[in-house]
Structure formats: structure tokens, C-alpha cells
Design an enzyme around this catalytic site. Structure first.
Site, short mmCIF file in Angstrom:
data_model
loop_
_atom_site.label_atom_id
_atom_site.label_comp_id
_atom_site.label_asym_id
_atom_site.label_seq_id
_atom_site.Cartn_x
_atom_site.Cartn_y
_atom_site.Cartn_z
N SER A 122 0.81 -1.21 0.00
CA SER A 122 0.00 0.00 0.00
C SER A 122 0.85 1.27 0.00
CB SER A 122 -0.95 -0.03 1.20
OG SER A 122 -1.96 0.92 1.06
N ASP A 133 10.26 5.70 -10.14
CA ASP A 133 9.91 6.39 -11.38
C ASP A 133 10.77 7.64 -11.60
OD1 ASP A 133 7.99 4.52 -12.04
OD2 ASP A 133 6.35 5.63 -11.10
N LYS A 147 -0.63 -4.00 -3.92
CA LYS A 147 -1.92 -3.38 -3.61
C LYS A 147 -1.88 -1.92 -4.02
CE LYS A 147 -5.08 -2.39 0.24
NZ LYS A 147 -5.09 -0.93 0.10
#
Length: 346
Positions: A122, A133, A147
Site C-alpha cells: 500500500s 519512477d 496493492k
């Protein structure tokens, strides 16, 4: 009484160079506005302490961090990324809402390794995805839980204060438009971990949301860091590492036991005793492996060392934390990865 067992804490690791280590057990927050700060602020404080001791790199440990406050995860990512989109939320009408870091600058500009495993979930994945990224950190470990959804606990009836339901209200996506739902965060550098295939990830649940991706108009500028040479050096080390090879071998034995169909046994004392103790030889090997200590020196930062002189409770809990960290199988390799980064970027 203030509970501190789940709070962020830090250490200094020394092996060839001085590395800061920060453990984030969960993404806790001041939900009740009672004056207790959240984990992002606590991480910032630990970084200030570590920088005063002149660290050359930072390890952020998210292993077994099941998540928590998304707001804290956004704040934490913004502390290392210099302004820009962090993630994209999508509701049931496919409306996109971008989550941004609006604060310029960062609290730490040095090299970072983030440790994850199958229990990192999460908010942990949200933070790790943003750092990956933006090429801001090297993600090390095993694939995370997978998740990428947000839930709210809501009353079934406005006049009923007893019955509630947990409702999925949004899905979140990486700034690339990809999702880590089901897929999890795939580390830049994979390192074997005991019982990895036995961890119940999101793929274990039949009704889990499926993986998908979106087309997004939002733009972001990743750093120009290239971790390919560092990954290659780590791969060569881990292939030769006796401890990691033993983990791979033990996992094969563990998988056979967990995945094989159990034979029926008679309900007699002898048969039950034999069944229970059948895996004792394997467990002995596991216990021996997980008690192997790191060769690095572990110490408190200067601020905590002074504070601990006047607090017996902190001294006692500190002994247990160092003991746990000493047998963390990822620590030596994480330090070696940061050393490679420092050498290659001189």
C-alpha cells in the site's frame, strides 16, 4: 504513556564508508490532530541527525511495512523529489486526480537504497514507486505485495454508529500511467529472501482488482541516474554470496513442504509426533541462517547516543533493535550497492 515501538528510528552503519539507516515500520499519522507528528516529519528529523554525522548514503527500510496514511507517503516522497506529480488517483467514473509535490527542494540529495519485501504494501509501494519512477533511489529486495487501491471505512447507515463497511473508493497509478496492482513493485536489484513464495500477496486473493494501466497527460522529469552498472555489480556479488545461495537452496526445500499434498496420518501419539518433528532438520538450518550477523559496525547517531544516557528504556529497546538489524541479510549488500554508487559517480 507514549508508544514508541512503531516509530521511525535510525542508525549509522560503517563498512568502507558511513551510511545512514532509517527504518519505517508503518506510515503512521496524526489522524486525531492531537499534536503527535506523522512518520514523514519523523524521517526528516532522523535525516537531520544522520547528516550531522556526515553520512555518505542512506538506506530506507520498508520491509514488512504494511502501509498506512497515504498523506504521509505523499509528504515523504516530496521530501526527496523536487516538485512534480507523485501519483494519479482514479475513481469509479475514471476521473483522474494528480497528487503533486508542491514543495521545492529536498531534505536529502545523496544516494538512497530502499529495501522492500513481499510484506511491503500500500503506502510503502506508493512511496517506493514514486522514488523508482523518478530514478531517485535504488529499490532492493523482493517484489512487494501488489496493492494499489484506496479504502474508506464508512457507516452502513447515518443513524447507525455500530455497523461499518470498508469500501474501495479509488485506484492509484504511477506517474508513468502504469499500475503496481497485482504486479507489485519489482526491485531494481533482486535479492533472495526466505519464505518469499509463501507470502500471501495480492495475487493470492481471487477477488483482487486486476492489473491495468492508464493514459495520462501529466509529465514528470526523472533524474538522469543510471543504475545498470550498479545492478550488474550487485548481481555478480549475490551470485557468489554463500548466504544468498543458501537462502535459495532452503527456499526450494520450504516450497516442497508447503506445496506438496499432505498424506493422511493416524491419530496416534507416535504418528503425530513424527509429523510435527519431520521438518526439524530444515528448521535448524533456517535458524542457523537467520542468526548470521552483518560484518558492518552499527552505532547510534550522536544525538540519540547523548539522549540515551538519561533514558534506561531507550537503552534497552536500542539493544533489541541493533540485534535485529545485525542479522538483516540485506544490510551488507545494501552498503556495497551504495559504495558502488559513490565510487562510480565520483
Amino acid at each position: 504513556m507514549k508508544a514508541t515501538s512503531n516509530n521511525v528510528y535510525s542508525y549509522i552503519l560503517e563498512k568502507e564508508t558511513k551510511i545512514g539507516y532509517i527504518n519505517i515500520p508503518s506510515f503512521y499519522s496524526d489522524f486525531d490532530a492531537n499534536g503527535i507528528q506523522g512518520c514523514a516529519d519523523d524521517v526528516a528529523k532522523e535525516i537531520v541527525k544522520l547528516q550531522k554525522d556526515n553520512i555518505n548514503g542512506l538506506i530506507i527500510d520498508l520491509q514488512d511495512n504494511g502501509g498506512g496514511s497515504m498523506e504521509e507517503a505523499i509528504k515523504l516522497a516530496g521530501m526527496f523529489v523536487d516538485a512534480g506529480p507523485i501519483s494519479i488517483l482514479v475513481d469509479n467514473k475514471n476521473k483522474q486526480n494528480v497528487l503533486k509535490d508542491s514543495n521545492r527542494g529536498s531534505v536529502y540529495n545523496g544516494p538512497i537504497v530502499i529495501l522492500i519485501n513481499g510484506n511491503s504494501a500500500s503506502a510503502s509501494e506508493f512511496f517506493a514507486a514514486a522514488m523508482q519512477d523518478y530514478n531517485r533511489a535504488i529499490i532492493v529486495g523482493t517484489t512487494s505485495l501488489g496493492k494499489a487501491s484506496m479504502q474508506n471505512i464508512m457507516p452502513l447507515d447515518e443513524n447507525n454508529s455500530e455497523d461499518f463497511v470498508k469500501l474501495t473508493i479509488r485506484k492509484f497509478y504511477r506517474v508513468t500511467g502504469e499500475s503496481h496492482q497485482i504486479k507489485g513493485i519489482v526491485p531494481d536489484i533482486s535479492i533472495p529472501a526466505l519464505f518469499d513464495k509463501q507470502i500471501p500477496r495480492e495475487t493470492s486473493y481471487k477477488r483482487a482488482l486486476k492489473y491495468d494501466s492508464i493514459i495520462t497527460k501529466y509529465r514528470f522529469t526523472p533524474l538522469t541516474n543510471n543504475f545498470s552498472n550498479i545492478s550488474e555489480l550487485s548481481y555478480i556479488r549475490t551470485k557468489k554470496n554463500a548466504r544468498f545461495n543458501e537462502i535459495i537452496g532452503l527456499n526450494k526445500e520450504i516450497d516442497v513442504i508447503y506445496n506438496s499434498q499432505k498424506k493422511p496420518i493416524r491419530i496416534t501419539l507416535n504418528d503425530l509426533f513424527k509429523e510435527i518433528h519431520e521438518i526439524d532438520p530444515l528448521w535448524k538450518k533456517v535458524k542457523k541462517l537467520i542468526t548470521i550477523e552483518s560484518s558492518c559496525k552499527i552505532s547510534n547517531n550522536s544525538f540519540d547516543s547523548e539522549k540515551m544516557q538519561y533514558d534506561d528504556f531507550l537503552k534497552e529497546s536500542n539493544i533489541f533493535k541493533i540485534k535485529d538489524l545485525k542479522v538483516n541479510s540485506y544490510i551488507d549488500e545494501s552498503i556495497a550497492i551504495l559504495n558502488d554508487y559513490i565510487i562510480l559517480n565520483k
